[in-house]
Design a protein around this motif. Sequence first.
Motif, PDB file in Angstrom:
ATOM      1  N   LYS A 166       5.616   0.461  -6.086  1.00 38.70           N
ATOM      2  CA  LYS A 166       6.959   0.100  -6.535  1.00 38.70           C
ATOM      3  C   LYS A 166       8.025   0.845  -5.726  1.00 38.70           C
ATOM      4  O   LYS A 166       7.946   2.059  -5.551  1.00 38.70           O
ATOM      5  N   GLY A 167       8.983   0.080  -5.214  1.00 42.35           N
ATOM      6  CA  GLY A 167      10.111   0.663  -4.495  1.00 42.35           C
ATOM      7  C   GLY A 167       9.890   0.902  -3.014  1.00 42.35           C
ATOM      8  O   GLY A 167      10.837   1.251  -2.306  1.00 42.35           O
ATOM      9  N   GLU A 222       5.967  -5.124  -6.508  1.00 43.96           N
ATOM     10  CA  GLU A 222       7.242  -4.444  -6.750  1.00 43.96           C
ATOM     11  C   GLU A 222       7.766  -3.675  -5.546  1.00 43.96           C
ATOM     12  O   GLU A 222       8.500  -2.698  -5.681  1.00 43.96           O
ATOM     13  N   VAL A 269      12.969  -5.719   2.934  1.00 46.45           N
ATOM     14  CA  VAL A 269      14.239  -5.400   3.598  1.00 46.45           C
ATOM     15  C   VAL A 269      14.622  -6.452   4.631  1.00 46.45           C
ATOM     16  O   VAL A 269      15.744  -6.455   5.128  1.00 46.45           O
ATOM     17  N   ILE A 276      10.073  -3.624  -1.997  1.00 45.20           N
ATOM     18  CA  ILE A 276      11.402  -4.123  -1.639  1.00 45.20           C
ATOM     19  C   ILE A 276      11.320  -4.724  -0.238  1.00 45.20           C
ATOM     20  O   ILE A 276      11.021  -4.015   0.728  1.00 45.20           O
ATOM     21  N   TYR A 325      16.799 -12.982   2.556  1.00 41.82           N
ATOM     22  CA  TYR A 325      16.558 -11.733   3.277  1.00 41.82           C
ATOM     23  C   TYR A 325      17.039 -11.866   4.721  1.00 41.82           C
ATOM     24  O   TYR A 325      17.020 -12.961   5.276  1.00 41.82           O
ATOM     25  N   GLU A 328       6.644  -8.692  -3.455  1.00 40.41           N
ATOM     26  CA  GLU A 328       7.412  -8.633  -4.701  1.00 40.41           C
ATOM     27  C   GLU A 328       6.512  -8.544  -5.931  1.00 40.41           C
ATOM     28  O   GLU A 328       6.877  -7.887  -6.907  1.00 40.41           O
ATOM     29  N   ARG A 349       9.650   0.139   0.837  1.00 44.00           N
ATOM     30  CA  ARG A 349      10.452  -0.792   1.631  1.00 44.00           C
ATOM     31  C   ARG A 349       9.597  -1.430   2.723  1.00 44.00           C
ATOM     32  O   ARG A 349       8.951  -0.733   3.494  1.00 44.00           O
TER      33      ARG A 349
END
Length: 170
Positions: free
Chosen positions: A110-111, A138, A142, A140, A162, A135, A113
């Motif tokens: 999660k989180g 979870e 970029v 991100i 994106y 996704e 990049r």
Amino acid sequence: MELKDYIRNIQDYPKKGILFRDITTLLQNKDAFKYAIDKMAEQISSEKIDYIVGAESRGFLIGSALAYKLNCGFIPVRKKGKLPYKTISEEYALEYGTDTLYMHEDAIKKGERVLIVDDLIATGGTALAMIKMVEKLEGIVVGSSFLIELKELNGRKEIEKYPVNVLIEY
């Protein structure tokens, strides 16, 4: 450097009516390959990236070289039965059919990049499948980075949420 000079065009491959953009000739030329990776890195150098996610098989070639250049990890996305651990999957459309991609279920936390990388964007199906898997975990997204874009197939619209970076347009 004009990178199109290093792309071989093959008519009716992998099936009749498809004009295949063969990057093996670019990969063979050390100067063109280095130039392409350096330019791709410049396009996204301001982003903090934990991982590059690249699809089998040409996405491995571009993605791993770019991951090395950007000092981040590389996560392979493969076809069925090619990854040794538990996976998640996503079906996607190709310009000439459908397929399913797989990623290890613990590849991204999660989180973290992630930059989506492939040699080419055509219909956008492969890139969208990779985005959906990131996704699900979870992560991100970029943005995305492609060596080639086939503009007439309008794949960019599939992932327009994106940033999309491309070096060569056809």
